[in-house]
Design a protein around this motif. Structure first.
Motif, mmCIF file in Angstrom:
data_model
loop_
_atom_site.group_PDB
_atom_site.id
_atom_site.type_symbol
_atom_site.label_atom_id
_atom_site.label_comp_id
_atom_site.label_asym_id
_atom_site.label_seq_id
_atom_site.Cartn_x
_atom_site.Cartn_y
_atom_site.Cartn_z
ATOM 1 N N VAL A 244 0.864 -1.177 0.000
ATOM 2 C CA VAL A 244 0.000 0.000 0.000
ATOM 3 C C VAL A 244 0.901 1.227 0.000
ATOM 4 O O VAL A 244 1.824 1.334 0.815
ATOM 5 C CB VAL A 244 -0.928 0.027 1.228
ATOM 6 C CG1 VAL A 244 -1.642 1.369 1.324
ATOM 7 C CG2 VAL A 244 -1.953 -1.099 1.134
ATOM 8 N N THR B 156 -1.607 -0.885 -4.135
ATOM 9 C CA THR B 156 -2.827 -0.119 -3.913
ATOM 10 C C THR B 156 -2.410 1.229 -3.347
ATOM 11 O O THR B 156 -1.597 1.290 -2.420
ATOM 12 C CB THR B 156 -3.762 -0.825 -2.915
ATOM 13 O OG1 THR B 156 -4.132 -2.102 -3.444
ATOM 14 C CG2 THR B 156 -5.008 -0.002 -2.665
ATOM 15 N N ILE C 54 -7.402 -3.242 3.648
ATOM 16 C CA ILE C 54 -6.572 -3.652 2.515
ATOM 17 C C ILE C 54 -5.427 -4.508 3.045
ATOM 18 O O ILE C 54 -4.554 -4.017 3.780
ATOM 19 C CB ILE C 54 -6.020 -2.435 1.760
ATOM 20 C CG1 ILE C 54 -7.164 -1.505 1.336
ATOM 21 C CG2 ILE C 54 -5.205 -2.867 0.555
ATOM 22 C CD1 ILE C 54 -6.715 -0.123 0.964
ATOM 23 N N CYS D 267 -1.969 -6.325 3.050
ATOM 24 C CA CYS D 267 -0.716 -5.983 2.387
ATOM 25 C C CYS D 267 0.462 -6.592 3.128
ATOM 26 O O CYS D 267 0.353 -6.984 4.298
ATOM 27 C CB CYS D 267 -0.552 -4.463 2.284
ATOM 28 S SG CYS D 267 -0.535 -3.621 3.876
ATOM 29 N N ALA E 94 4.017 -1.271 3.520
ATOM 30 C CA ALA E 94 3.446 0.005 3.105
ATOM 31 C C ALA E 94 4.555 1.039 2.998
ATOM 32 O O ALA E 94 5.552 0.984 3.733
ATOM 33 C CB ALA E 94 2.385 0.479 4.096
#
Length: 405
Positions: free
Chosen positions: A143, A166, A224, A226, A229
């Motif tokens: 992310v 994302t 979300i 993941c 990040a």
């Protein structure tokens, strides 16, 4: 003395020696290594396509060869402008005749639940970039929080490395605050076409995980999953403990002088007075490079104002964005080229005056292509030109001819 070992500080040291200064030059930087430019950290270096050697301000051996005492891995904690001394985190105190503050910026950080979990990265230093590189394995999920320039470039680089990305950001389009909605929508379409999932109008409310980041949760309730990040929500100026006027950075005049005698400022930390744009703080490599040199010339006695017509660029996938001028706000946006084809120059006007221009896949770097369109745009900005919008939009009209009027 130069506080800061980035592009601004390194170029200041080089300019002092090139300008004939024979006295001691002491750059102090908390980062290890020699001064370098940061652009490849979100692009080619992150993708392991090049090392940083080509981005060194001067080769590693230059500093000793030119009697420049580079003190890396040390941090200045305070400047006593009255006593002309600086204090280091080691407790050492050093005196100076003139000092340049080129400390750059610090990453803005999210203070939300789970913010300390391993797997959450920020990008400013080589060490931070190396940590992201270790995470960027094909097939993993990332992310990216924020879609300014760092977020956009990191999203593109991670996608190129086979990471599924994302992007979560509060605006309607990537780069909307800088480039506007029309250009931002084109940038968003480019990222979507390359497989990035965009979640506009969203804010991260929490990071989840036990011993490692496992997911992010948005304020709207989206979760979300993941593996890691990267947070790119901007920087704040790195202002030392020093008695100078400050507001969104350290205030500097047109000669890069701070409010205290013999204190100068350059780069991301400088809120400088520009002859064309008024008081601005600019967070781009080109400014750090040029303002560091300009501050050094002022330290040597130059009375020439720092009037560089600012420019920057961004590479994302095979696409190139170029920008000249400065426009925090505008009341008219004029397009030359084709929005449908995604090849255009957008002009940002206030009261009919061209303050800035952004090119998408349109031409050469204004720093190198001196006859190109973006260089002509820089001429329009410096001339405070007022061409009619219809003429400005007409691809048949030579932009150089508008700048001469």
């Amino acid at each position: 003395m130069i506080i800061g070992g980035g592009a601004a500080g390194g170029n200041a040291a080089a300019t002092l020696r090139a300008g004939g200064f024979q006295g001691p030059v002491v750059p102090i930087s908390r980062e290890p290594g020699v001064p370098f430019g940061r652009p490849p950290l979100s692009k080619t270096y992150l993708r392991s396509e090049e090392d940083l050697g080509a981005w060194y301000v001067r080769p590693a051996g230059w500093y000793a060869d030119h009697d420049v005492e580079l003190r890396s891995g040390a941090a200045v904690v305070a400047v006593d402008a009255a006593a002309h001394t600086v204090a280091l985190d080691s407790g050492e105190e050093l005196g100076y005749q003139k000092v340049l503050i080129a400390t750059g910026g610090l990453n803005r950080r999210l203070g939300i639940p789970g913010a300390g979990l391993p797997g959450i990265h920020y990008l400013r230093t080589v060490a931070e970039c190396d940590a992201i590189k270790r995470e960027a394995v094909p097939g993993r999920r990332a992310v990216v929080v924020g879609m300014g320039f760092i977020g956009c470039e990191v999203a593109a680089s991670l996608t190129g490395l086979g990471v599924r990305v994302t992007a979560v950001f509060p605006g309607r389009t990537p780069l909307e605050t800088v480039l506007g909605g029309q250009v931002g929508a084109l940038i968003g379409a480019i990222h979507r076409a390359n497989g990035v999932e965009l979640l506009p109008g969203e804010k991260v409310a929490a990071f989840e995980g036990t011993e490692q980041l496992e997911a992010i949760v948005t304020a709207a309730g989206h979760r979300i999953v993941c593996d890691f990040a990267v947070v790119g929500i901007g920087i704040q100026p790195d202002i030392l403990a020093v008695a100078v006027a400050r507001e969104n950075g350290i205030l500097a005049d047109e000669l890069c002088r701070a409010s205290a005698p013999d204190v100068y400022v350059a780069g991301d930390v400088a809120n400088h007075l520009h002859p064309l744009f008024g008081r601005i703080r600019v967070e781009h490599f080109n400014n750090a490079e040029k303002q560091g040199a300009a501050a050094a010339r002022s330290m040597l006695g130059s009375t020439a104002p720092y009037d560089y017509v600012h420019s920057f660029w961004s590479d994302q996938y095979e696409h190139k964005i170029e920008y000249v001028g400065h426009a925090a706000k505008w009341d008219e946006f004029v397009v030359r080229g084709s929005v449908e084809e995604g090849k255009l120059i957008g002009f940002y006007l206030v009261d009919g005056v061209v303050l800035a221009a952004a090119g998408l896949d349109r031409g050469g770097d204004p720093e190198l292509d001196l006859d190109g369109e973006m260089a002509a745009c820089a001429r329009l900005v410096s001339a405070r030109a007022r061409p009619s919008p219809a003429v400005l939009a007409d691809d048949r009209t030579d932009l150089w001819s508008l700048g001469r009027r």
